[in-house]
Design an enzyme around this catalytic site. Sequence first.
Site, short mmCIF file in Angstrom:
data_model
loop_
_atom_site.label_atom_id
_atom_site.label_comp_id
_atom_site.label_asym_id
_atom_site.label_seq_id
_atom_site.Cartn_x
_atom_site.Cartn_y
_atom_site.Cartn_z
CG HIS A 282 -2.06 -1.00 1.11
ND1 HIS A 282 -3.21 -0.76 0.39
CD2 HIS A 282 -2.20 -2.24 1.64
CE1 HIS A 282 -4.02 -1.82 0.49
NE2 HIS A 282 -3.41 -2.74 1.22
CG ASP A 345 -3.46 -3.98 4.99
OD1 ASP A 345 -2.54 -3.15 5.12
OD2 ASP A 345 -4.54 -3.70 4.42
CD GLU A 346 -5.80 -5.73 1.15
OE1 GLU A 346 -6.91 -6.23 0.89
OE2 GLU A 346 -5.57 -4.50 1.08
CB ALA A 347 2.61 -7.07 2.13
#
Length: 536
Positions: A282, A345-347
């Site tokens: 992100h 998150d969401e790496a």
Amino acid sequence: MRRLPLLLCSLLLVVPAGATATGAAAPVPAPAHDGAGVTPLGRVVPAPASVRPGGLPYEIGAGTRIRVPGHSREARKAGEYLARVLRPSTGYALPVTSQGGRGGIVLRLGARALGANDGGLGGEGYRLHSSRDSVIISARRAAGLFHGIQTLRQLLPASIEEDGLRPGPWKVAGGTITDAPRYAYRGAMLDVARHFFTVDQVKLYIDQLALYKINKLHLHLSDDQGWRIAIDSWPRLAAHGGSTQVGGGPGGHYTRRDYRDILRYAADRHLEVVPEIDMPGHTNAALASYAELNCDGVAPPLYTGTNVGFSSLCVPKDVTYDFVDDVVRELAALTPGRYLHIGGDEAHSTSHEDYVAFMDRAQRTVARYDKTVVGWHQLTGARPAERAVAQYWGTSGAEQEVVDAAASGTRLVLSPANRAYLDMKYTKDTPLGLEWAGHVEVRQAYDWDPGSYVKGAPSSAVLGVEAPLWSETLSTSDHIEFMAFPRLPGIAELGWSPVSTHNWDSYRSRLAAQGPRWSALGIDYYRSPQVPWPAR
């Protein structure tokens, strides 16, 4: 029309607020006040821990004073806040005074205010006693006094929130409320990265959160679409990385002065700001601002879409950790609160090995600047630091790595996406929001227990709850309000009220009574068919 109170009104009966006599639903709307036009003592959100109704009501009148015994600056500050709420609609002077006298609204602060037995009220609890002669709010600390004032607001007619003069009467039911929170952490997150929200818009949301005793404001300050906080040592983060948003709008960022203004405003309402810089994923806004943060040395273009998982800081590069150190150092110095959120998150574009290595170093950096690290629950797949906080946003409560981390000392803030994410659509027809976690109506947002949601995790590991509001589809305060209300008060109640008070039938009745108050405050809320709202 309004709903009949569910509180049993025997003068001597003590009941958990929100409990019903039979547990049966009461589906037919009816007046919310008793025969004397007084809001029942327990018709409050979040439900108080203990309600003992009894005695005659107190009526605010032209001669009412707000009394703050002693010389406490915090008590006087609370009194002035209360006066600012009450004066426009009542038209009364309501002077705030430390002079002696009888009657009025009395705000007592300090250990002595509660007597020898404070009932374990702690720093945020309060006692409110109403009788014919006075309303007395007592608390050990200023936060408790402030929370008691929010309860008092809800006990008065909804028109107390109007900006202009209203006829009253302004009565407070007789009896005693003794109240304290279940959890220390009761948060709401506002995503200012996908769409930027101004200082005044954030302040408006803070006021709305405070009414329901929320005590943490989590600001999501960076993402692929925008960087929203000025960092002196890396000025292009805000100047370039903050110059756009989802859909290609102008974006924006907070100067250091802006950020301090938000911090002060929140602190005055007893909310602690938890800033988040999301990493290692992100991060496109940062990568677009500084080419050297990219493994290939090439800055990508700014991004205005809504995809996730495509960006990553370059874990092997030393400059990455210079960047992390500078950002964390400056943000920690600006932020008086104890927590600093590093995302995680969401790496999806970071290998697991690199993710673990990066989170190890990032956590040490946060500790170096005397903050407690918070991360999304993917942190538990790495090596959470001692006393780290993992924010759970899953939907099943069955992730073993979260359970194992909690058993080893990692604390949990519960934000299950299919319960607490305020950006999820209510139904398929909701014009705003997303639906990847399903549709979240009011009952689904309320009807769960944070203490047992993550199966197998010790209940003692749960630090509290948080209601995140992601802004991919939201760009105005009206959008925020429509998605937050009426679900936010339910999350607030889960964080504040004893589990024994959690009852959907009681809650929806109390929630329905909030509708006129939101209208008086100008809040644009969703009129869920699950709630028996009073007729307009």
